[in-house]
Design an enzyme around this catalytic site. Structure first.
Site, short mmCIF file in Angstrom:
data_model
loop_
_atom_site.label_atom_id
_atom_site.label_comp_id
_atom_site.label_asym_id
_atom_site.label_seq_id
_atom_site.Cartn_x
_atom_site.Cartn_y
_atom_site.Cartn_z
N GLY A 9 0.79 -1.36 0.18
CA GLY A 9 -0.19 -0.11 0.07
C GLY A 9 0.77 1.18 0.01
O GLY A 9 0.41 2.29 0.61
N ASP A 35 2.42 -1.62 -4.30
CA ASP A 35 0.88 -1.36 -4.31
C ASP A 35 0.24 -2.08 -5.42
O ASP A 35 0.78 -2.29 -6.37
CB ASP A 35 0.84 0.15 -4.17
CG ASP A 35 -0.60 0.84 -3.64
OD1 ASP A 35 -1.30 0.56 -4.43
OD2 ASP A 35 -0.46 1.41 -2.95
N TYR A 141 -15.08 -1.74 8.41
CA TYR A 141 -13.60 -1.47 8.60
C TYR A 141 -13.21 -1.68 9.90
O TYR A 141 -12.11 -2.17 10.13
CB TYR A 141 -13.51 0.28 8.26
CG TYR A 141 -12.09 0.86 8.72
CD1 TYR A 141 -11.05 0.56 7.88
CD2 TYR A 141 -11.94 1.74 9.35
CE1 TYR A 141 -9.91 1.21 8.06
CE2 TYR A 141 -10.54 2.27 9.89
CZ TYR A 141 -9.41 2.05 9.12
OH TYR A 141 -8.47 2.52 9.35
N LYS A 145 -10.51 -4.35 11.44
CA LYS A 145 -9.31 -3.68 12.71
C LYS A 145 -9.36 -4.61 13.82
O LYS A 145 -8.37 -4.88 14.41
CB LYS A 145 -9.46 -2.31 12.66
CG LYS A 145 -9.32 -1.59 11.44
CD LYS A 145 -7.67 -1.59 11.04
CE LYS A 145 -7.41 -0.81 9.81
NZ LYS A 145 -6.09 -1.21 9.12
P1 NAD Z 1 -4.69 4.68 1.83
O1 NAD Z 1 -6.09 4.54 1.28
O2 NAD Z 1 -4.25 6.19 1.49
O3 NAD Z 1 -3.68 3.65 0.74
C1 NAD Z 1 -4.08 2.23 0.74
C2 NAD Z 1 -3.21 1.94 -0.10
O4 NAD Z 1 -3.39 0.25 -0.24
C3 NAD Z 1 -3.74 2.50 -1.79
O5 NAD Z 1 -2.50 3.10 -2.22
C4 NAD Z 1 -4.15 1.25 -2.38
O6 NAD Z 1 -3.81 1.34 -3.65
C5 NAD Z 1 -3.51 0.07 -1.71
N1 NAD Z 1 -4.41 -1.00 -1.78
C6 NAD Z 1 -5.78 -1.14 -1.92
N2 NAD Z 1 -5.96 -2.58 -2.04
C7 NAD Z 1 -4.96 -3.30 -2.41
C8 NAD Z 1 -4.45 -4.43 -2.51
N3 NAD Z 1 -5.56 -5.34 -2.82
N4 NAD Z 1 -3.15 -4.66 -2.71
C9 NAD Z 1 -2.22 -4.12 -2.48
N5 NAD Z 1 -2.55 -2.75 -2.19
C10 NAD Z 1 -3.74 -2.43 -2.08
O7 NAD Z 1 -4.51 4.42 3.06
P2 NAD Z 1 -3.74 5.13 4.16
O8 NAD Z 1 -4.33 6.41 4.89
O9 NAD Z 1 -2.12 5.19 3.66
O10 NAD Z 1 -3.50 3.82 5.37
C11 NAD Z 1 -2.80 2.82 5.50
C12 NAD Z 1 -3.06 2.10 6.68
O11 NAD Z 1 -3.25 2.88 7.79
C13 NAD Z 1 -4.37 1.33 6.63
O12 NAD Z 1 -4.23 0.08 7.39
C14 NAD Z 1 -5.49 2.23 7.28
O13 NAD Z 1 -6.47 1.49 7.85
C15 NAD Z 1 -4.23 2.79 8.52
N6 NAD Z 1 -4.83 4.20 9.01
C16 NAD Z 1 -5.04 5.23 8.33
C17 NAD Z 1 -5.41 6.33 9.02
C18 NAD Z 1 -5.48 7.62 8.33
O14 NAD Z 1 -6.04 8.48 8.77
N7 NAD Z 1 -4.92 7.70 7.04
C19 NAD Z 1 -5.94 6.22 10.25
C20 NAD Z 1 -5.95 5.16 10.91
C21 NAD Z 1 -5.30 3.77 10.33
N1 SER Z 2 -8.62 8.02 9.23
C1 SER Z 2 -9.27 6.72 8.92
C2 SER Z 2 -10.54 6.74 8.50
O1 SER Z 2 -11.23 7.67 8.86
C3 SER Z 2 -9.16 6.07 10.51
O2 SER Z 2 -8.99 4.82 10.50
O3 SER Z 2 -10.94 5.55 8.00
#
Ligand code: NAD
Ligand code: SER
Length: 319
Positions: A9, A35, A141, A145
């Site tokens: 990702g 990715d 979601y 988690k």
């Molecule tokens: P994002 O949606 O920006 O990026 C996720 C990436 O995963 C994308 O680039 C997408 O192309 C890729 N993806 C989707 N399906 C896929 C697959 N089958 N195989 C390979 N890649 C795939 O998400 P993010 O914000 O970078 O989040 C990353 C992690 O952090 C996630 O587990 C998310 O739950 C966690 N998280 C993020 C936040 C936030 O605010 N950004 C908050 C809490 C937790």
């Molecule tokens: N920023 C994330 C969401 O809104 C929290 O896991 O999904």
């Protein structure tokens, strides 16, 4: 010796910046960024295609690059996951299990997997939700988690895999845009403030949520991954906290710096998700176990976001 790292990702909101940090530490060769979607010109640099729902490809990539450390970021976030629960289950659960199984099969030593404030549901305390609050989420979601935290704990017990995890709050960043979460408004608002001086927020103005600026999230991630194994007591997910604010509070912080910026409110289906989450969380276990301490609060985050995003928008027309 430097670890041999693989990031899944890597083109997402976190991956884009985390890969740059890791490549600075371990060298470009030492960090394989992957990715499913590889868009030319975006992301952190060279990215190899890898779909985490394909077990054979995941294991092959781990062997091919002799990986010993994985940052598994590929996921479907909360709002997108409510629109497409089957996809959320497939990517978040099957993807995680494939990464855990491939790690156990190929001798990966350490794995980072992000959990989220989405693990909490309406029955968790709204203020300072504790580490051991009940975990009864009402989104797909959140279900993935909570199940993911249990799976990570199981693999760390059963396979001696050193799994480390953080329950990130909503993350605010100036590089890659967020990918379908409920907290995305807190990034979108900056783009709108700088581009058009007006924003319509999809959450109510009084919706307080836990939030964090990306530099703090990156620092926490690296700090947890580099912590002595004996100090990491939890293998499910550490609560992680920095600030908590409402859309109205964020708007007025931006208005101090961009007078005339106007915000309207039109709550949509994401309001229900936000209402099911705590307003703030207690991260004393992370502070105690491996010394976590955030650096950015609301005013310092807003000032830095406007400065960084402002200069990006001036130099890159298509942002
Ligand atoms: P994002 O949606 O920006 O990026 C996720 C990436 O995963 C994308 O680039 C997408 O192309 C890729 N993806 C989707 N399906 C896929 C697959 N089958 N195989 C390979 N890649 C795939 O998400 P993010 O914000 O970078 O989040 C990353 C992690 O952090 C996630 O587990 C998310 O739950 C966690 N998280 C993020 C936040 C936030 O605010 N950004 C908050 C809490 C937790
Ligand atoms: N920023 C994330 C969401 O809104 C929290 O896991 O999904």
């Amino acid at each position: 010796m430097s670890p041999s790292v693989l990031v899944t990702g890597a083109a997402g909101q976190i991956g884009t910046e985390l890969v740059r940090v890791l490549r600075k530490k371990y060298g470009t060769e030492g960090v394989t960024a992957t990715d499913k979607v590889v868009r030319p010109g975006s992301g952190p640099g060279t990215i190899v295609p890898l779909d985490v729902t394909d077990r054979a490809s995941v294991e092959r990539a781990f062997r091919e690059h002799a990986i010993d450390t994985v940052y598994h970021l590929a996921a479907v976030l909360s709002a997108l996951g409510e629109e497409n629960p089957d996809l959320a289950w497939d990517v978040n659960m099957k993807g995680l299990k494939n990464v855990l199984d491939s790690s156990a099969a190929t001798g990966v030593r350490r794995l980072f997997w992000p959990s989220s404030i989405g693990v909490f549901g309406p029955d968790a305390p709204k203020m300072l939700a504790p580490q051991d609050a009940p975990l009864n989420p009402t989104t797909m979601y959140g279900v993935t988690k909570v199940a993911g935290e249990l799976l990570c704990r199981y693999y760390s017990l059963k396979h001696d895999l050193d799994v480390r995890s953080l329950r990130y709050p909503g993350l605010i960043s100036s590089e890659a845009k967020p990918g379908g979460g409920t907290t995305d408004y807190a990034v979108e608002i900056f783009y709108s403030a700088l581009k058009s001086r007006a924003y319509t927020c999809f959450l109510r103005q009084d919706t307080a949520l836990p939030m964090m600026y990306m530099p703090d999230a990156l620092r926490a991630t690296v700090q947890l991954m580099e912590a002595d194994r004996s100090s990491v007591k939890l293998h499910g997910g550490y609560n992680l906290s920095a600030m908590s604010f409402t859309p109205a509070e964020l708007s007025s912080e931006i208005q101090k710096r961009i007078p005339g910026f106007s915000v309207a409110y039109a709550p949509d289906q994401r309001q229900k998700i936000a209402d099911s989450w705590p307003m703030s969380i207690d991260d004393s276990a992370a502070r105690r176990d491996w010394g976590w301490k955030p650096e950015y609060d609301l005013p310092s985050m807003a000032a830095d976001m406007l400065a960084r995003l402002g200069s990006r928008l001036q130099t890159q027309k298509d942002v």
